[in-house]
Design a protein around this motif. Structure first.
Motif, mmCIF file in Angstrom:
data_model
loop_
_atom_site.group_PDB
_atom_site.id
_atom_site.type_symbol
_atom_site.label_atom_id
_atom_site.label_comp_id
_atom_site.label_asym_id
_atom_site.label_seq_id
_atom_site.Cartn_x
_atom_site.Cartn_y
_atom_site.Cartn_z
ATOM 1 N N GLN A 98 0.829 -1.204 0.000
ATOM 2 C CA GLN A 98 0.000 0.000 0.000
ATOM 3 C C GLN A 98 0.868 1.259 0.000
ATOM 4 O OE1 GLN A 98 -2.632 -0.763 3.426
ATOM 5 N NE2 GLN A 98 -4.317 -1.013 1.971
ATOM 6 N N LEU A 99 1.947 1.241 0.748
ATOM 7 C CA LEU A 99 2.843 2.395 0.761
ATOM 8 C C LEU A 99 3.524 2.572 -0.591
ATOM 9 C CD1 LEU A 99 4.536 2.166 4.290
ATOM 10 C CD2 LEU A 99 2.357 3.209 3.615
ATOM 11 N N PHE A 100 3.886 1.445 -1.228
ATOM 12 C CA PHE A 100 4.529 1.550 -2.533
ATOM 13 C C PHE A 100 3.538 2.072 -3.580
ATOM 14 C CE2 PHE A 100 6.644 0.134 -6.444
ATOM 15 C CZ PHE A 100 7.936 0.588 -6.179
ATOM 16 N N LEU A 101 2.277 1.680 -3.479
ATOM 17 C CA LEU A 101 1.260 2.200 -4.389
ATOM 18 C C LEU A 101 1.102 3.707 -4.218
ATOM 19 C CD1 LEU A 101 -1.540 -0.526 -4.195
ATOM 20 C CD2 LEU A 101 -0.024 -0.054 -6.133
ATOM 21 N N LEU A 102 1.213 4.196 -2.982
ATOM 22 C CA LEU A 102 1.150 5.646 -2.756
ATOM 23 C C LEU A 102 2.285 6.351 -3.487
ATOM 24 C CD1 LEU A 102 0.274 5.884 1.061
ATOM 25 C CD2 LEU A 102 -1.270 6.258 -0.883
ATOM 26 N N GLN A 103 3.471 5.738 -3.497
ATOM 27 C CA GLN A 103 4.612 6.350 -4.188
ATOM 28 C C GLN A 103 4.412 6.321 -5.704
ATOM 29 O OE1 GLN A 103 6.372 7.695 -1.810
ATOM 30 N NE2 GLN A 103 5.391 6.355 -0.299
ATOM 31 N N MET A 104 3.797 5.259 -6.214
ATOM 32 C CA MET A 104 3.567 5.167 -7.656
ATOM 33 C C MET A 104 2.517 6.169 -8.128
ATOM 34 S SD MET A 104 3.805 1.099 -8.593
ATOM 35 C CE MET A 104 3.736 1.449 -10.366
ATOM 36 N N ASP A 105 1.496 6.395 -7.324
ATOM 37 C CA ASP A 105 0.503 7.440 -7.583
ATOM 38 C C ASP A 105 -0.123 7.276 -8.974
ATOM 39 O OD1 ASP A 105 -0.824 9.787 -6.521
ATOM 40 O OD2 ASP A 105 0.319 10.982 -7.948
ATOM 41 N N ASP A 106 -0.060 8.303 -9.833
ATOM 42 C CA ASP A 106 -0.760 8.232 -11.110
ATOM 43 C C ASP A 106 -0.165 7.212 -12.074
ATOM 44 O OD1 ASP A 106 1.541 9.718 -11.543
ATOM 45 O OD2 ASP A 106 0.536 11.403 -12.523
ATOM 46 N N ILE A 107 1.060 6.738 -11.810
ATOM 47 C CA ILE A 107 1.648 5.704 -12.673
ATOM 48 C C ILE A 107 0.778 4.449 -12.631
ATOM 49 C CG2 ILE A 107 3.699 4.333 -13.181
ATOM 50 C CD1 ILE A 107 5.257 6.345 -11.406
ATOM 51 N N ILE A 108 0.376 4.053 -11.433
ATOM 52 C CA ILE A 108 -0.486 2.882 -11.293
ATOM 53 C C ILE A 108 -1.952 3.255 -11.494
ATOM 54 C CG2 ILE A 108 -0.764 3.062 -8.773
ATOM 55 C CD1 ILE A 108 -0.248 -0.257 -10.629
ATOM 56 N N GLY A 109 -2.305 4.489 -11.114
ATOM 57 C CA GLY A 109 -3.703 4.914 -11.185
ATOM 58 C C GLY A 109 -4.237 5.026 -12.593
ATOM 59 N N THR A 110 -3.339 5.158 -13.571
ATOM 60 C CA THR A 110 -3.778 5.340 -14.958
ATOM 61 C C THR A 110 -3.336 4.194 -15.853
ATOM 62 O OG1 THR A 110 -1.766 6.591 -15.475
ATOM 63 C CG2 THR A 110 -3.670 7.848 -14.719
ATOM 64 N N ILE A 111 -2.915 3.084 -15.267
ATOM 65 C CA ILE A 111 -2.274 2.022 -16.049
ATOM 66 C C ILE A 111 -3.219 1.401 -17.074
ATOM 67 C CG2 ILE A 111 -2.793 0.133 -14.446
ATOM 68 C CD1 ILE A 111 0.530 0.715 -16.320
ATOM 69 N N ASN A 112 -4.502 1.385 -16.808
ATOM 70 C CA ASN A 112 -5.448 0.740 -17.722
ATOM 71 C C ASN A 112 -6.379 1.723 -18.424
ATOM 72 O OD1 ASN A 112 -4.930 -2.176 -17.441
ATOM 73 N ND2 ASN A 112 -5.422 -1.815 -15.283
ATOM 74 N N ASP A 113 -6.009 3.002 -18.441
ATOM 75 C CA ASP A 113 -6.933 3.978 -19.032
ATOM 76 C C ASP A 113 -6.697 4.203 -20.519
ATOM 77 O OD1 ASP A 113 -4.694 5.569 -19.221
ATOM 78 O OD2 ASP A 113 -5.365 7.081 -17.799
ATOM 79 N N ASN A 114 -5.652 3.546 -21.065
ATOM 80 C CA ASN A 114 -5.324 3.708 -22.485
ATOM 81 C C ASN A 114 -5.139 5.173 -22.866
ATOM 82 O OD1 ASN A 114 -5.441 0.892 -23.135
ATOM 83 N ND2 ASN A 114 -7.673 1.038 -23.043
ATOM 84 N N HIS A 115 -4.694 5.950 -21.878
ATOM 85 C CA HIS A 115 -4.370 7.364 -22.073
ATOM 86 C C HIS A 115 -5.577 8.187 -22.520
ATOM 87 C CE1 HIS A 115 -0.338 6.146 -21.340
ATOM 88 N NE2 HIS A 115 -0.277 5.411 -22.423
ATOM 89 N N ILE A 116 -6.750 7.798 -22.057
ATOM 90 C CA ILE A 116 -7.911 8.650 -22.292
ATOM 91 C C ILE A 116 -7.754 9.909 -21.450
ATOM 92 C CG2 ILE A 116 -9.439 6.705 -22.778
ATOM 93 C CD1 ILE A 116 -10.519 6.927 -19.949
ATOM 94 N N PRO A 117 -8.442 11.007 -21.802
ATOM 95 C CA PRO A 117 -8.294 12.240 -21.013
ATOM 96 C C PRO A 117 -8.566 12.001 -19.532
ATOM 97 C CG PRO A 117 -9.448 12.695 -23.050
ATOM 98 C CD PRO A 117 -9.290 11.198 -22.974
ATOM 99 N N ARG A 118 -7.669 12.519 -18.693
ATOM 100 C CA ARG A 118 -7.781 12.317 -17.251
ATOM 101 C C ARG A 118 -8.177 13.616 -16.569
ATOM 102 N NH1 ARG A 118 -2.228 10.647 -17.588
ATOM 103 N NH2 ARG A 118 -1.734 11.968 -15.802
ATOM 104 N N ASN A 119 -8.923 13.496 -15.511
ATOM 105 C CA ASN A 119 -9.308 14.662 -14.730
ATOM 106 C C ASN A 119 -8.402 14.800 -13.514
ATOM 107 O OD1 ASN A 119 -11.423 15.688 -16.294
ATOM 108 N ND2 ASN A 119 -12.835 14.158 -15.472
ATOM 109 N N ASP A 120 -7.095 14.913 -13.739
ATOM 110 C CA ASP A 120 -6.176 15.105 -12.621
ATOM 111 C C ASP A 120 -6.514 16.403 -11.895
ATOM 112 O OD1 ASP A 120 -5.023 12.946 -13.870
ATOM 113 O OD2 ASP A 120 -2.978 13.623 -13.514
ATOM 114 N N THR A 121 -6.263 16.395 -10.615
ATOM 115 C CA THR A 121 -6.562 17.555 -9.778
ATOM 116 C C THR A 121 -5.324 17.906 -8.968
ATOM 117 O OG1 THR A 121 -8.844 16.780 -9.597
ATOM 118 C CG2 THR A 121 -8.154 18.480 -8.065
ATOM 119 N N GLY A 122 -5.036 19.197 -8.854
ATOM 120 C CA GLY A 122 -3.878 19.614 -8.074
ATOM 121 C C GLY A 122 -4.021 21.051 -7.621
#
Length: 390
Positions: A98-122
């Motif tokens: 779980q801690l490693f997933l936190l470090q990966m962040d959007d790398i893992i969070g977008t792995i299956n989105d096929n690069h469709i437009p993302r609604n990232d927030t910051g």
């Protein structure tokens, strides 16, 4: 109020800045952080909605492959930071993955989105000035609302074991704000070699799973001895960054000379190193939010860019900052109804969890929980450049 995952949240601002002073090996320091902040880390892991998304992707074949490839590469590149993370996991009694997933962040969070437009927030905003009379870096630390009250500051002296030294680890002295369960570095802080810094998340559309997560690169940045060393770390020759960020830096030399820089970092989709753009600001102001200003690439669409443009608009409506008071006023700006520099709307997904003012003249790091122009700092930490002149 209920969170994005349906659980109850306590969103009121606690005027508290937990600070832990640590000395030991990477594992020992991590273990003490985990043990001390176990309840905060567990509560964050339980309520952070993005982690549920990361875990969902982790359970897919593609996600598991990206996780394993990234982990294997970090075992080669930064094994001592994995020990530090394992120490946090053991001390807090939470799963390492779980801690490693936190470090990966959007790398893992977008792995299956096929690069469709993302609604990232910051939402982080950084402003730095370096004049003959003042050298100040000001920053709002903005994050998802679950992060409010779920952070602490590490002030650490890390003495690596002989095994870690043989692998490349070095002695470290630094202080950094940390989100619960995250490594230090990816927020704001300073090191003993003359560096004060802040980080802005940037969101390229295309990421590089398996490459170095930005959180590992900024963790390593805490070891940087000078600008050239910082560039080497950010370049990450042989792999390169998997995702993006910008780094705002003021470097102090042994003779007291100070220099102000902004570095934009992005994945190089065709090479084995990060894309970098380094800009020095001579008697000028650096202003950065969560969009690329110099590297030309395709970014995500949506709130992170809309927010960045809105905050830049609000910041540039102020007179050019020349003093600490000017910077405090800008960080406190809530003039817009859509996106605010100091994000405190109750309904906002992103909130300013803290604001920091690094004053190199006073050698202090002032941390605010409320607007800096209308409140006193909750904590004032000394900036100690232990290694200057050695």
């Amino acid at each position: 109020m209920r969170g994005r995952n349906g659980t109850c949240e306590h969103t009121s601002r606690r005027r508290a800045v937990p600070v832990i002073y640590l000395r030991g090996s990477h594992y020992e320091v991590g273990h003490d952080v985990g043990r001390t902040f176990s309840s905060v880390i567990k509560d964050f892991i339980a309520t952070y909605a993005n982690l549920r998304d990361f875990e969902k992707e982790y359970k897919t074949d593609t996600g598991k492959q990206a996780y394993e490839k990234t982990l294997a590469n970090m075992k080669q590149r930064y094994p001592w930071y994995l020990k530090e993370m394992q120490g946090v996991a053991d001390g807090a009694d939470v799963p390492f993955y779980q801690l490693f997933l936190l470090q990966m962040d959007d790398i893992i969070g977008t792995i299956n989105d096929n690069h469709i437009p993302r609604n990232d927030t910051g939402g982080c905003s950084s402003i730095g000035i370096n004049t003959p009379s003042d050298a100040i870096l000001a920053h709002t630390e903005d994050a998802f609302s679950e992060t409010l009250n779920h952070f602490y500051i590490m002030s650490a002296h890390i003495i690596p074991t002989q095994e870690d030294k043989d692998l490349g680890a070095v002695e470290e002295r630094f202080a950094s704000l940390c989100y619960a369960g995250h490594m230090p570095g990816y927020t704001m802080g300073y090191n003993g070699n003359g560096l004060v810094f802040s980080i802005n998340t940037l969101s390229p559309m295309l990421l590089k799973p398996g490459n170095t997560p930005r959180t590992f690169i900024t963790r390593a940045l805490l070891t940087a001895k000078n600008l050239e060393d910082a560039e080497r770390i950010l370049l990450d020759q042989g792999l390169g960054a998997a995702n993006g960020c910008s780094v705002n830096m003021i470097w102090t030399e042994g003779d007291g000379t100070r220099s102000l820089y902004n570095v934009e970092m992005a994945p190089d989709l065709t090479g084995d190193k990060s894309l970098l753009n380094v800009k020095k600001f001579e008697n000028d102001v650096t202003i950065h939010t969560n969009k690329y200003l110099r590297i030309q690439l395709k970014e995500v669409d949506g709130p992170i860019i809309d927010s960045s443009n809105a905050r830049l608009d609000a910041i540039y409506k102020h007179p050019k900052p020349k003093t600490r008071e000017d910077l405090q006023n800008i960080l406190s700006d809530t003039s817009r109804q859509d996106f605010q520099v100091f994000a405190e709307q109750e309904e906002s997904v992103i909130k300013t969890i803290a604001a920091g003012i690094f004053d190199l003249g006073e050698k202090t790091w002032n941390i605010y929980i409320n607007k800096p122009n209308a409140s006193e700092p909750v904590a004032i930490l000394p900036i100690i450049f232990t290694n200057l002149g050695k």
